[in-house]
Design an enzyme around this catalytic site. Structure first.
Site, PDB file in Angstrom:
ATOM      1  N   LEU A  15      24.212  44.973 -22.106  1.00  0.00           N
ATOM      2  CA  LEU A  15      24.705  45.949 -21.138  1.00  0.00           C
ATOM      3  C   LEU A  15      25.575  45.295 -20.075  1.00  0.00           C
ATOM      4  O   LEU A  15      26.536  45.892 -19.590  1.00  0.00           O
ATOM      5  CB  LEU A  15      23.543  46.680 -20.477  1.00  0.00           C
ATOM      6  N   ASP A  71      22.057  43.153  -0.675  1.00  0.00           N
ATOM      7  CA  ASP A  71      23.216  43.246  -1.569  1.00  0.00           C
ATOM      8  C   ASP A  71      23.474  44.692  -1.973  1.00  0.00           C
ATOM      9  O   ASP A  71      23.596  45.020  -3.154  1.00  0.00           O
ATOM     10  CB  ASP A  71      23.002  42.373  -2.802  1.00  0.00           C
TER      11      ASP A  71
END
Length: 483
Positions: free
Chosen positions: A16, A133
């Site tokens: 992915l 983040d």
């Protein structure tokens, strides 16, 4: 990169995505007959004890927070070669980063998604975790029960409260990281995540992450109200003491702006065939436990849960008496001057959209009288102007719900329900740019509506060619103002 065949009981099907630290694979749980995502530590880091521990800690942190707004971890283990892995929710609709590749989201979609993400970050904070983040690629999209939900992912550089005081090195993603995250031992805390939320919201609203010399969101997208500028700008304050104190406070501030933003879909007088151009639209289920945001890029239905309990000291947005009741007592408009009663609520709504000198329901009514004599069926193809407010479709497109993310309305779609509130948005946005122009502020607004900001500034008032129009508006304004 060699594709592993399995991770424990999970069959691995394809890659992915990957980064320098780990790779994520699509897997299949044969026992539950369900797709899963499997994150595997990169083989060149597998011998580093500190990185292995950090990898496993990410799984533990995700597991410790019970929230549907975060990726859920189901299992953990090691491959035969010793690399650790953990199994988590599969985001079958990709990431917010992929969605934003098509450009900014419609206003109400962006605000609701930003609020959902903020609630997810608040759930992390409630468990003593700072993400560090926050960015579009770390917001995943998963379909569930016929709708889509966001999930916050990647706690690879997250810190817990007990480690926030220890030495920190610069970490985060450019464009989304707070100033303190760029410094050695900058001691980022929960307010660093608030900055990330502000940057993410800015990106959703404008189509780009904020830069050092960023413009206000409303300067990039004129349909964005100025109260949203204030919410986002506060989140992006360089000094953390001046930001929202928490993700929950930021979410509550977004909720209050949502109470003042028009979220109606583009109205139609009759069913309209689908057009080939793809567009995003919004649908609210009023009074239900869920608001469904419809993004027609793929027919997606976003499930956005209602707010959690309000933040301490926060209050729900106030409703104007006139806007909610149609002004039956004549607070905003005279009741004996022939203003069609079916439009009074819309007129009050437009005239109280914001606080700009000169703007009032009486001005909106006066302009409608001057433009069309309240004729909802006015059609002037030669001038390309239609409806009760004489809108040009290509101009109205920017002031309709969803702005230019929706196509320009057809003349038959330009109803009073669309036209009149758009006047409020238009005058609120552009009217602030002429507040220092001399003359009657109400007539200057009318001049901007008929010409432009630059024309009114250059003429230092209503341009001479439009004085007769302004005189008509002035006469009607005096008639419609309550005593």
């Amino acid at each position: 990169m060699e594709t592993p065949r399995a991770a424990g009981r999970y069959r691995i099907e394809r890659l992915l995505g990957s980064g320098g630290f780990a790779a994520v694979w699509l897997g299949h749980d044969a026992q539950l007959d369900a797709p899963v995502a499997i994150k595997i530590l990169a083989d060149h880091w597998a011998q580093r004890t500190d990185l292995r521990e950090r990898f496993v800690q990410e799984a533990r942190l995700l597991r410790s927070v019970d929230s549907h707004r975060l990726v859920q971890v189901f299992d953990i283990g090691e491959l035969p070669d010793g690399r650790p892995y953990f199994v988590m929710s599969y985001a079958d609709k990709g990431t917010l980063d992929e969605l934003l590749a098509a450009g900014p989201l419609p206003l109400n979609d962006a605000l609701n998604l930003a609020r959902e993400i903020a609630h997810g970050v608040a759930a992390l904070h409630a468990h003593g975790i700072v993400h560090r983040d926050i960015k579009p690629s770390n917001v995943l999209i998963r379909s569930t029960d016929g709708a889509d939900r966001i999930m916050i992912a990647d706690l690879g550089i997250a810190r817990t409260d007990d480690r926030l005081s220890s030495l920190t090195l610069p970490a985060g993603s450019p464009g989304y990281m707070a100033p303190e995250q760029t410094q050695i031992d900058g001691a980022p805390d929960r307010r660093s995540d608030v900055y990330g939320l502000g940057a993410l919201t800015y990106h959703m609203l404008t189509g780009r992450p904020p830069s050092e010399n960023r413009r206000l969101p409303s300067e990039v997208q004129p349909t964005i109200p100025h109260n949203i500028d204030a919410v986002v700008q506060r989140a992006l304050e360089p000094e953390r003491e001046r930001r929202w104190a928490s993700a929950a406070d930021f979410a509550q501030a977004l909720s209050q702006t949502l109470g003042k933003v028009d979220t109606d879909p583009l109205p139609h007088t009759r069913p309209v065939p689908k057009r080939p151009r793809r567009r995003r639209r919004l649908l609210w289920t009023a009074g239900g436990a869920v608001a469904a945001l419809v993004l027609a890029t793929g027919g997606t239905v976003w499930m956005v849960t209602k707010d959690d309990e309000p933040a301490p000291g926060a209050s729900a947005p106030k409703k104007e008496h006139g806007a909610s009741m149609g002004d039956p007592g004549g607070r905003w408009l005279r009741t004996d001057r022939g203003i069609p009663p079916q439009y009074r609520r819309l007129i009050v709504r437009a005239g109280t959209w914001c606080e700009v000198r000169g703007l009032s329901p009486a001005l909106i009514a006066a302009m409608l009288k001057a433009e069309s004599n309240f004729d909802p069926y006015l059609s002037d193809p030669k001038a390309d102007e239609y409806g009760i407010a004489r809108w040009t479709p290509s101009v109205l497109m920017h002031w309709q719900p969803g702005g230019s993310n929706n196509p320009a309305p057809r003349p038959a779609d330009i109803t009073p329900e669309l036209s009149i509130p758009a006047m409020g948005r238009f005058l609120c946005s552009l009217g602030r740019q002429i507040q220092n122009v001399p003359g009657d502020p109400a007539l200057n607004l009318a001049g901007v509506y008929r010409t432009s900001v630059d024309s009114v500034k250059k003429a230092r008032g209503v341009p001479p060619a439009y004085k007769p129009y302004a005189q008509k508006v002035d006469q009607y304004l005096k008639d419609y103002r309550p005593n």
